[in-house]
Scaffold this motif. Structure first.
Motif, PDB file in Angstrom:
ATOM      1  N   ILE A  21       0.835  -1.205   0.000  1.00 18.09           N
ATOM      2  CA  ILE A  21       0.000   0.000   0.000  1.00 18.09           C
ATOM      3  C   ILE A  21       0.868   1.253   0.000  1.00 18.09           C
ATOM      4  O   ILE A  21       0.618   2.209  -0.749  1.00 18.09           O
ATOM      5  CB  ILE A  21      -0.940  -0.004   1.218  1.00 18.09           C
ATOM      6  CG1 ILE A  21      -1.979  -1.117   1.075  1.00 18.09           C
ATOM      7  CG2 ILE A  21      -1.630   1.351   1.379  1.00 18.09           C
ATOM      8  CD1 ILE A  21      -2.844  -1.311   2.293  1.00 18.09           C
ATOM      9  N   VAL A  22       1.898   1.252   0.836  1.00 15.88           N
ATOM     10  CA  VAL A  22       2.792   2.412   0.911  1.00 15.88           C
ATOM     11  C   VAL A  22       3.494   2.630  -0.428  1.00 15.88           C
ATOM     12  O   VAL A  22       3.581   3.762  -0.925  1.00 15.88           O
ATOM     13  CB  VAL A  22       3.825   2.228   2.038  1.00 15.88           C
ATOM     14  CG1 VAL A  22       4.892   3.314   1.966  1.00 15.88           C
ATOM     15  CG2 VAL A  22       3.146   2.255   3.393  1.00 15.88           C
ATOM     16  N   ALA A  23       3.992   1.551  -1.025  1.00 15.04           N
ATOM     17  CA  ALA A  23       4.714   1.672  -2.296  1.00 15.04           C
ATOM     18  C   ALA A  23       3.807   2.210  -3.402  1.00 15.04           C
ATOM     19  O   ALA A  23       4.185   3.126  -4.149  1.00 15.04           O
ATOM     20  CB  ALA A  23       5.294   0.313  -2.694  1.00 15.04           C
ATOM     21  N   ILE A  39       1.926   6.735  -6.833  1.00 16.00           N
ATOM     22  CA  ILE A  39       0.863   7.550  -7.435  1.00 16.00           C
ATOM     23  C   ILE A  39       1.048   9.028  -7.096  1.00 16.00           C
ATOM     24  O   ILE A  39       0.975   9.904  -7.967  1.00 16.00           O
ATOM     25  CB  ILE A  39      -0.520   7.059  -6.957  1.00 16.00           C
ATOM     26  CG1 ILE A  39      -0.788   5.646  -7.487  1.00 16.00           C
ATOM     27  CG2 ILE A  39      -1.624   8.017  -7.417  1.00 16.00           C
ATOM     28  CD1 ILE A  39      -2.064   5.026  -6.954  1.00 16.00           C
ATOM     29  N   ILE A  40       1.318   9.298  -5.825  1.00 19.77           N
ATOM     30  CA  ILE A  40       1.409  10.696  -5.407  1.00 19.77           C
ATOM     31  C   ILE A  40       2.658  11.376  -5.956  1.00 19.77           C
ATOM     32  O   ILE A  40       2.718  12.608  -6.046  1.00 19.77           O
ATOM     33  CB  ILE A  40       1.365  10.798  -3.868  1.00 19.77           C
ATOM     34  CG1 ILE A  40       0.976  12.219  -3.447  1.00 19.77           C
ATOM     35  CG2 ILE A  40       2.713  10.425  -3.255  1.00 19.77           C
ATOM     36  CD1 ILE A  40       0.761  12.370  -1.957  1.00 19.77           C
ATOM     37  N   SER A  41       3.660  10.590  -6.343  1.00 18.34           N
ATOM     38  CA  SER A  41       4.872  11.190  -6.903  1.00 18.34           C
ATOM     39  C   SER A  41       4.570  11.951  -8.189  1.00 18.34           C
ATOM     40  O   SER A  41       5.173  12.998  -8.463  1.00 18.34           O
ATOM     41  CB  SER A  41       5.925  10.111  -7.164  1.00 18.34           C
ATOM     42  OG  SER A  41       5.484   9.204  -8.167  1.00 18.34           O
ATOM     43  N   PHE A  42       3.610  11.440  -8.981  1.00 16.20           N
ATOM     44  CA  PHE A  42       3.225  12.135 -10.207  1.00 16.20           C
ATOM     45  C   PHE A  42       2.521  13.457  -9.878  1.00 16.20           C
ATOM     46  O   PHE A  42       2.722  14.465 -10.558  1.00 16.20           O
ATOM     47  CB  PHE A  42       2.310  11.246 -11.054  1.00 16.20           C
ATOM     48  CG  PHE A  42       3.002  10.063 -11.650  1.00 16.20           C
ATOM     49  CD1 PHE A  42       3.730  10.185 -12.825  1.00 16.20           C
ATOM     50  CD2 PHE A  42       2.945   8.825 -11.029  1.00 16.20           C
ATOM     51  CE1 PHE A  42       4.375   9.092 -13.387  1.00 16.20           C
ATOM     52  CE2 PHE A  42       3.584   7.723 -11.577  1.00 16.20           C
ATOM     53  CZ  PHE A  42       4.304   7.860 -12.757  1.00 16.20           C
ATOM     54  N   ILE A  56       2.937  15.251  -7.115  1.00 16.72           N
ATOM     55  CA  ILE A  56       3.940  16.173  -6.579  1.00 16.72           C
ATOM     56  C   ILE A  56       4.785  16.762  -7.701  1.00 16.72           C
ATOM     57  O   ILE A  56       5.045  17.974  -7.741  1.00 16.72           O
ATOM     58  CB  ILE A  56       4.831  15.444  -5.556  1.00 16.72           C
ATOM     59  CG1 ILE A  56       4.009  15.058  -4.321  1.00 16.72           C
ATOM     60  CG2 ILE A  56       6.017  16.318  -5.149  1.00 16.72           C
ATOM     61  CD1 ILE A  56       4.771  14.214  -3.327  1.00 16.72           C
ATOM     62  N   ALA A  57       5.221  15.905  -8.620  1.00 18.16           N
ATOM     63  CA  ALA A  57       6.049  16.379  -9.733  1.00 18.16           C
ATOM     64  C   ALA A  57       5.274  17.354 -10.617  1.00 18.16           C
ATOM     65  O   ALA A  57       5.789  18.401 -11.023  1.00 18.16           O
ATOM     66  CB  ALA A  57       6.548  15.196 -10.558  1.00 18.16           C
ATOM     67  N   GLY A  58       4.014  17.009 -10.903  1.00 13.40           N
ATOM     68  CA  GLY A  58       3.204  17.899 -11.729  1.00 13.40           C
ATOM     69  C   GLY A  58       2.919  19.223 -11.049  1.00 13.40           C
ATOM     70  O   GLY A  58       2.938  20.287 -11.683  1.00 13.40           O
ATOM     71  N   ASN A  59       2.684  19.168  -9.745  1.00  7.76           N
ATOM     72  CA  ASN A  59       2.387  20.390  -8.998  1.00  7.76           C
ATOM     73  C   ASN A  59       3.607  21.303  -8.902  1.00  7.76           C
ATOM     74  O   ASN A  59       3.472  22.530  -8.866  1.00  7.76           O
ATOM     75  CB  ASN A  59       1.903  20.021  -7.592  1.00  7.76           C
ATOM     76  CG  ASN A  59       1.449  21.229  -6.805  1.00  7.76           C
ATOM     77  OD1 ASN A  59       0.534  21.933  -7.203  1.00  7.76           O
ATOM     78  ND2 ASN A  59       2.099  21.473  -5.675  1.00  7.76           N
ATOM     79  N   GLY A  60       4.784  20.701  -8.866  1.00  2.65           N
ATOM     80  CA  GLY A  60       5.990  21.509  -8.706  1.00  2.65           C
ATOM     81  C   GLY A  60       6.648  21.929 -10.001  1.00  2.65           C
ATOM     82  O   GLY A  60       7.570  22.757  -9.988  1.00  2.65           O
ATOM     83  N   THR A  61       6.187  21.382 -11.121  1.00  2.00           N
ATOM     84  CA  THR A  61       6.834  21.675 -12.399  1.00  2.00           C
ATOM     85  C   THR A  61       6.759  23.153 -12.766  1.00  2.00           C
ATOM     86  O   THR A  61       7.751  23.756 -13.193  1.00  2.00           O
ATOM     87  CB  THR A  61       6.197  20.833 -13.522  1.00  2.00           C
ATOM     88  OG1 THR A  61       6.409  19.448 -13.242  1.00  2.00           O
ATOM     89  CG2 THR A  61       6.811  21.179 -14.868  1.00  2.00           C
ATOM     90  N   VAL A  62       5.579  23.749 -12.589  1.00  2.00           N
ATOM     91  CA  VAL A  62       5.406  25.159 -12.965  1.00  2.00           C
ATOM     92  C   VAL A  62       6.332  26.052 -12.152  1.00  2.00           C
ATOM     93  O   VAL A  62       7.010  26.935 -12.690  1.00  2.00           O
ATOM     94  CB  VAL A  62       3.940  25.590 -12.772  1.00  2.00           C
ATOM     95  CG1 VAL A  62       3.774  27.061 -13.120  1.00  2.00           C
ATOM     96  CG2 VAL A  62       3.021  24.736 -13.620  1.00  2.00           C
TER      97      VAL A  62
END
Length: 231
Positions: A77-79, A84-87, A89-95
């Motif tokens: 579950i953790v993995a 999933i959340i890594s995408f 986070i990456a999308g939110n921080g890209t801008v």
């Protein structure tokens, strides 16, 4: 004699890019100039390493075991959840990483000027809760350390009602931790890079040491893992 009414207002520096109402444009909302971009790849990696190795992350896995799942299911579950959340986070921080603009400005693209207050306030509320959770974790750690140094501290008379969910020694430890970490809140993020760099080295080592201690205390890996089956 007239007294001026006090106002909870922070003075705003004029924007270097545009003029207008300080509510919408000021120095804090400007894109970060080239000379002010101190956070490189190494700093960002160090931050996320130090963020991933924290008590809240361990609580995530342990809470899954506490509700009746096995350690294997908890690991899966953790993995999956972190993958999933890594995408997100990456999308939110890209801008922000590409254009070097702050979150309130980014929010205007989809929410508009006045509508951007909705995600901003939502983020403030989330930050308050997260700050409280991390401080509770820190206070508990201080309580354990003080109890290890002075065992009598754990027997400190409790003057707080039991239904409050905290004891006197826990509240004292919480206050000590809050006082220690408060000065760091007054520092500009650019000045905190060294802190995350140090944490990215010390914290993983400390957590691995704790894991080894847990294995030794339970006399092996297998007995340690079978605890989750008995919960």
């Amino acid at each position: 004699m007239r007294f001026s009414r006090p106002r909870l207002r922070v003075s705003q520096h004029e924007s270097a890019f545009a003029s207008g109402n300080a509510r919408w444009t000021n120095r804090d909302l400007d894109p970060i100039p080239l000379l002010g971009r101190k956070w490189g790849v190494a700093s960002i990696i160090a931050y996320w390493i130090s963020d991933a190795f924290n008590a809240a992350t361990w609580e995530f896995a342990s809470s899954i075991i506490a509700v009746g799942l096995t350690y294997k299911e908890a690991l899966i579950i953790v993995a999956i959840s972190f993958f999933i959340i890594s995408f997100v986070i990456a999308g939110n921080g890209t801008v922000g990483a590409k254009y070097h603009i702050p979150f309130p400005v980014i929010a205007r693209a989809s929410w508009g000027f006045w509508g951007s207050y909705i995600p901003i306030v939502s983020r403030v509320i989330l930050a308050v809760f997260w700050f409280a959770i991390q401080n509770i974790n820190g206070g508990n750690a201080v309580r354990v350390m003080l109890g290890a140094i002075w065992p009598s501290y754990l027997n400190l008379h409790n003057g707080i009602p039991l239904d409050q969910g905290i004891t006197t020694n826990g509240m004292v430890a919480y206050f000590i931790f809050w006082v220690i970490q408060f000065p760091f809140l007054c520092l500009h993020p650019n000045k905190l890079r060294w802190l995350f760099a140090v944490k990215s080295i010390i914290v993983p080592i400390a957590f691995i040491a704790i894991l080894i201690w847990a294995f030794v205390a339970e006399k092996g890996v297998v007995p340690f893992l079978t605890i989750s089956l008995q919960v």
